[in-house]
Motif scaffolding. Structure first.
Motif, PDB file in Angstrom:
ATOM      1  N   ILE A  72       0.801  -0.963  -0.280  1.00  0.00           N
ATOM      2  CA  ILE A  72       0.130  -0.498   0.187  1.00  0.00           C
ATOM      3  C   ILE A  72       1.092   1.381   0.311  1.00  0.00           C
ATOM      4  CG2 ILE A  72      -1.914   1.204   1.713  1.00  0.00           C
ATOM      5  CD1 ILE A  72      -2.721  -1.233  -0.040  1.00  0.00           C
ATOM      6  N   GLU A  73       0.159   2.194  -1.376  1.00  0.00           N
ATOM      7  CA  GLU A  73       1.912   3.686  -1.132  1.00  0.00           C
ATOM      8  C   GLU A  73       0.830   4.331   0.084  1.00  0.00           C
ATOM      9  OE1 GLU A  73       1.348   7.553  -3.667  1.00  0.00           O
ATOM     10  OE2 GLU A  73      -0.088   5.630  -4.548  1.00  0.00           O
ATOM     11  N   GLU A  74       2.050   4.516   0.078  1.00  0.00           N
ATOM     12  CA  GLU A  74       2.176   5.495   2.006  1.00  0.00           C
ATOM     13  C   GLU A  74       1.026   7.126   1.606  1.00  0.00           C
ATOM     14  OE1 GLU A  74       3.350   5.898   5.684  1.00  0.00           O
ATOM     15  OE2 GLU A  74       4.005   4.506   4.541  1.00  0.00           O
ATOM     16  N   LYS A  75       1.158   7.712   0.878  1.00  0.00           N
ATOM     17  CA  LYS A  75      -0.511   7.942   0.684  1.00  0.00           C
ATOM     18  C   LYS A  75      -1.854   7.531   1.310  1.00  0.00           C
ATOM     19  CE  LYS A  75      -3.235   9.778  -3.130  1.00  0.00           C
ATOM     20  NZ  LYS A  75      -3.702   9.660  -4.648  1.00  0.00           N
ATOM     21  N   TYR A  76      -2.096   5.867   1.063  1.00  0.00           N
ATOM     22  CA  TYR A  76      -3.415   5.127   2.107  1.00  0.00           C
ATOM     23  C   TYR A  76      -2.738   5.428   3.226  1.00  0.00           C
ATOM     24  CZ  TYR A  76      -4.579   5.735  -2.808  1.00  0.00           C
ATOM     25  OH  TYR A  76      -5.045   5.646  -4.403  1.00  0.00           O
ATOM     26  N   ILE A  77      -1.657   5.411   4.025  1.00  0.00           N
ATOM     27  CA  ILE A  77      -1.418   5.392   5.239  1.00  0.00           C
ATOM     28  C   ILE A  77      -0.743   6.312   6.372  1.00  0.00           C
ATOM     29  CG2 ILE A  77       0.633   4.394   6.052  1.00  0.00           C
ATOM     30  CD1 ILE A  77       0.755   2.412   3.949  1.00  0.00           C
ATOM     31  N   THR A  78      -0.643   7.342   6.061  1.00  0.00           N
ATOM     32  CA  THR A  78       0.098   8.389   6.522  1.00  0.00           C
ATOM     33  C   THR A  78      -0.035  10.002   5.823  1.00  0.00           C
ATOM     34  OG1 THR A  78       2.391   8.772   6.013  1.00  0.00           O
ATOM     35  CG2 THR A  78       1.222   7.374   8.131  1.00  0.00           C
ATOM     36  N   GLY A  79      -0.356   9.630   4.581  1.00  0.00           N
ATOM     37  CA  GLY A  79      -0.038  10.245   3.788  1.00  0.00           C
ATOM     38  C   GLY A  79      -1.535  11.496   2.966  1.00  0.00           C
ATOM     39  N   SER A  80      -1.922  11.799   1.592  1.00  0.00           N
ATOM     40  CA  SER A  80      -3.265  12.872   1.869  1.00  0.00           C
ATOM     41  C   SER A  80      -3.995  12.459   1.013  1.00  0.00           C
ATOM     42  CB  SER A  80      -2.486  13.589   0.536  1.00  0.00           C
ATOM     43  OG  SER A  80      -2.148  12.579  -0.756  1.00  0.00           O
ATOM     44  N   ALA A  81      -4.460  10.978   1.411  1.00  0.00           N
ATOM     45  CA  ALA A  81      -5.518   9.672   0.819  1.00  0.00           C
ATOM     46  C   ALA A  81      -6.684  10.472   1.754  1.00  0.00           C
ATOM     47  CB  ALA A  81      -5.519   8.551   0.682  1.00  0.00           C
ATOM     48  N   ASN A  82      -7.862  10.662   1.873  1.00  0.00           N
ATOM     49  CA  ASN A  82      -8.913  10.673   2.183  1.00  0.00           C
ATOM     50  C   ASN A  82      -9.330  10.270   3.773  1.00  0.00           C
ATOM     51  OD1 ASN A  82     -10.886   9.082   1.419  1.00  0.00           O
ATOM     52  ND2 ASN A  82     -11.472  11.246  -0.434  1.00  0.00           N
ATOM     53  N   ASN A  83     -10.523  10.569   4.772  1.00  0.00           N
ATOM     54  CA  ASN A  83      -9.437   8.955   5.721  1.00  0.00           C
ATOM     55  C   ASN A  83     -10.986   7.454   4.644  1.00  0.00           C
ATOM     56  OD1 ASN A  83      -9.110  10.793   7.688  1.00  0.00           O
ATOM     57  ND2 ASN A  83     -11.180  11.824   7.757  1.00  0.00           N
ATOM     58  N   GLN A  84     -11.643   8.280   3.701  1.00  0.00           N
ATOM     59  CA  GLN A  84     -12.809   6.278   3.581  1.00  0.00           C
ATOM     60  C   GLN A  84     -11.435   6.091   2.904  1.00  0.00           C
ATOM     61  OE1 GLN A  84     -16.431   7.040   1.847  1.00  0.00           O
ATOM     62  NE2 GLN A  84     -16.823   5.374   0.905  1.00  0.00           N
ATOM     63  N   GLU A  85     -10.801   6.648   1.980  1.00  0.00           N
ATOM     64  CA  GLU A  85      -9.586   6.102   0.880  1.00  0.00           C
ATOM     65  C   GLU A  85      -8.652   4.767   1.724  1.00  0.00           C
ATOM     66  OE1 GLU A  85      -9.466   9.252  -2.829  1.00  0.00           O
ATOM     67  OE2 GLU A  85      -8.197   9.605  -0.930  1.00  0.00           O
ATOM     68  N   LYS A  86      -8.624   5.548   2.970  1.00  0.00           N
ATOM     69  CA  LYS A  86      -7.374   5.327   4.000  1.00  0.00           C
ATOM     70  C   LYS A  86      -8.438   3.879   4.343  1.00  0.00           C
ATOM     71  CE  LYS A  86      -4.791   9.445   5.114  1.00  0.00           C
ATOM     72  NZ  LYS A  86      -4.350  10.002   6.144  1.00  0.00           N
ATOM     73  N   PHE A  87      -9.047   3.978   4.703  1.00  0.00           N
ATOM     74  CA  PHE A  87      -9.866   3.047   5.764  1.00  0.00           C
ATOM     75  C   PHE A  87     -10.130   1.898   4.308  1.00  0.00           C
ATOM     76  CE2 PHE A  87     -13.196  -0.002   6.886  1.00  0.00           C
ATOM     77  CZ  PHE A  87     -13.383  -0.231   8.429  1.00  0.00           C
ATOM     78  N   GLU A  88     -10.668   2.244   3.332  1.00  0.00           N
ATOM     79  CA  GLU A  88     -10.414   1.284   2.329  1.00  0.00           C
ATOM     80  C   GLU A  88      -8.956   0.694   1.790  1.00  0.00           C
ATOM     81  OE1 GLU A  88     -12.407   3.250  -1.254  1.00  0.00           O
ATOM     82  OE2 GLU A  88     -14.731   3.148   0.624  1.00  0.00           O
ATOM     83  N   ALA A  89      -8.198   0.952   1.916  1.00  0.00           N
ATOM     84  CA  ALA A  89      -6.904   0.952   1.703  1.00  0.00           C
ATOM     85  C   ALA A  89      -6.739  -0.161   3.065  1.00  0.00           C
ATOM     86  CB  ALA A  89      -5.850   1.034   1.701  1.00  0.00           C
ATOM     87  N   TRP A  90      -6.817   0.001   4.053  1.00  0.00           N
ATOM     88  CA  TRP A  90      -6.825  -1.437   5.072  1.00  0.00           C
ATOM     89  C   TRP A  90      -7.511  -2.879   5.313  1.00  0.00           C
ATOM     90  CZ3 TRP A  90      -4.330  -3.471   8.321  1.00  0.00           C
ATOM     91  CH2 TRP A  90      -4.346  -4.290   9.293  1.00  0.00           C
ATOM     92  N   GLY A  91      -8.173  -2.153   4.382  1.00  0.00           N
ATOM     93  CA  GLY A  91      -9.866  -3.394   4.095  1.00  0.00           C
ATOM     94  C   GLY A  91      -9.436  -4.307   2.802  1.00  0.00           C
ATOM     95  N   LYS A  92      -8.217  -3.463   2.144  1.00  0.00           N
ATOM     96  CA  LYS A  92      -7.975  -4.225   1.580  1.00  0.00           C
ATOM     97  C   LYS A  92      -7.116  -5.394   1.957  1.00  0.00           C
ATOM     98  CE  LYS A  92      -5.600  -3.365  -2.925  1.00  0.00           C
ATOM     99  NZ  LYS A  92      -4.521  -2.735  -4.416  1.00  0.00           N
TER     100      LYS A  92
END
Length: 467
Positions: A72-92
């Motif tokens: 998973i790209e850092e954008k979706y972990i601690t970066g600029s992605a929005n909250n839902q995108e980060k959660f969905e990255a965790w779901g993935k």
């Protein structure tokens, strides 16, 4: 709860004895979470989180490490992605955490707090995100509500000596039914080699009402802060080092080291160790005078990835197990305090499982009979707070000490959703004893063993900390 569900009533309980021990003696015990990194401001203000990402992902480097490992790209972990995108990255990521404790914890937390019994994955993440966010707007899912749901009796956050304890004071004056205390964490005053040390001393001096110009001044300032913390209900301290320092020193040598630091002069590794052990022994005697419990977390190899440390800072998921030598200097430290009859209640935690037997036998050297379980070997810490790590810790403690005196589990977490880890621990504990009953290694005396279980889950900690 249906037995057909993944998290059924007897999850992780392998026989009827384990089931009886858990349901009759462990399940309903209150929780004393005596070491965590929760925000007292959030509890004092009874924060209502806007979404599950804020509550669950923003401070959890366990999950961050797993996501990075999954590509998973850092954008979706601690970066600029929005909250839902980060959660969905965790779901993935979650389906790829099979056999990692994160798989268990994730689904326990969704089930216990929000009644969600679906498995989190890429296809369920969006509607679980929506469902949980709606529930988070309900008053019972505020910060205090989440703690109350878990039957928490007392918890202990961790603060630097410079903290004004404003929020702890507010909590003591509130009608909140859970005791919220703090642990004194003076590591920044001890790590003389760290960047920004002299700047930290200025801040410590300001809150202590004095200028720190000598080693004695530093000790006086810390004494004042210990007294201040004690007046505000603190009864614990905490330290984290790679290994315990110990060497011979004189007060004159230590003061010279301190003066060199203030003057910006280089100090050697030997000088650093003299300074650290001198200050730690002083603090240990002071903790004894105030009747505190001291905790030492030993063995982490921190900030390994310098590139990412520079980008994200410490405590963002770049730490690992270190292979430091622990036994001899730890023994000398404890013996120096015990020799003066100034060794207070102490909890030792190791992060390297190779040190299990060292720590399990070390505590027996200084349990002198005046307090039950005075020196404790803490539960599996950090990389070891999972099924195998907990079982190995409890088996080693049973073999080389008295597990009946063990003060049990803590979360060591920054998340308000981590308290089902106590359930996780209790299920593992009950299954361990249940298997011994089934094999004939323990008697089928459910009252004897059940009371031991209840004490490990709650009673021993309640007596030890006197919350």
């Amino acid at each position: 709860m249906s037995k057909n569900k993944y998290l059924h009533d007897n999850f992780m309980l392998e026989n009827k004895y384990a089931e009886e021990l858990y349901h009759s003696y462990a399940k309903d015990q209150p929780i004393i979470d005596y070491h965590n990194h929760l925000s007292p401001a959030d509890i004092a203000t009874d924060r209502q989180f806007d979404n599950i990402t804020q509550l669950w992902l923003n401070n959890d480097h366990y999950k961050w490490r797993a996501m990075r490992s999954n590509g998973i790209e850092e954008k979706y972990i601690t970066g600029s992605a929005n909250n839902q995108e980060k959660f969905e990255a965790w779901g993935k990521t979650v389906p790829h955490t099979l056999r990692n404790p994160l798989y268990h914890w994730t689904h326990l937390e969704l089930e216990r707090y929000f009644g969600i019994d679906e498995l989190l994955n890429e296809s369920t993440a969006a509607h679980i995100y929506k469902d949980v966010n709606e529930q988070l707007q309900q008053k019972e899912n505020s910060c205090r509500g989440l703690l109350t749901q878990m039957n928490v009796k007392a918890l202990c956050t961790t603060e630097d000596p410079t903290d004004d304890l404003k929020y702890h004071q507010e909590l003591r004056q509130s009608n909140f039914g859970i005791k919220v205390s703090t642990a004194f964490r003076p590591d920044k005053s001890i790590l003389i080699e760290a960047n920004g040390y002299t700047e930290y001393l200025k801040k410590l001096g300001e809150v202590s009402g004095m200028e720190i110009r000598s080693f004695q001044d530093l000790k006086n300032a810390l004494s004042k802060r210990i007294e201040y913390f004690h007046e505000n209900g603190c009864r614990l301290c905490d330290h984290s080092f790679s290994s315990m320092p110990f060497t011979n020193f004189t007060e004159s040598e230590v003061n010279t080291v301190f003066q060199h630091k203030l003057a910006g002069k280089p100090i050697s590794s030997e000088d650093i160790e003299k300074f650290k052990i001198s200050l730690l022994l002083f603090l240990g005697e002071t903790y004894h005078r105030f009747g505190w419990v001291q905790q030492f977390h030993l063995g982490a190899l921190r900030n390994n990835n310098e590139r990412m440390l520079a980008k994200l800072g410490p405590d963002t998921g770049w730490d690992s197990i270190g292979d430091y030598r622990q036994a001899e200097k730890l023994s000398h430290f404890l013996n120096s305090l015990d020799g003066k009859d100034k060794l207070t209640k102490t909890i030792l935690y190791n992060i390297n499982p190779a040190d299990n037997e060292v720590f399990a036998t070390m505590i027996g050297n200084f349990n002198d009979g005046n307090v039950r379980g005075k020196i404790q070997w803490g539960s599996g810490w950090w990389f070891l707070d999972q099924k195998d790590g907990m079982e190995r810790q409890m088996n080693t403690l049973s073999n080389m000490g008295l597990i009946s005196c063990f003060i049990g589990m803590l979360t060591d977490s920054r998340s308000y959703l981590s308290f089902p880890r106590h359930e996780y621990f209790r299920r593992i504990l009950c299954n361990l004893f249940g298997k011994d009953i089934a094999s004939g290694e323990l008697p089928k005396d459910m009252e004897l063993i059940g009371n031991t279980i209840a004490n490990i889950c709650y009673g021993n900690a309640n007596e030890y900390f006197d919350f």
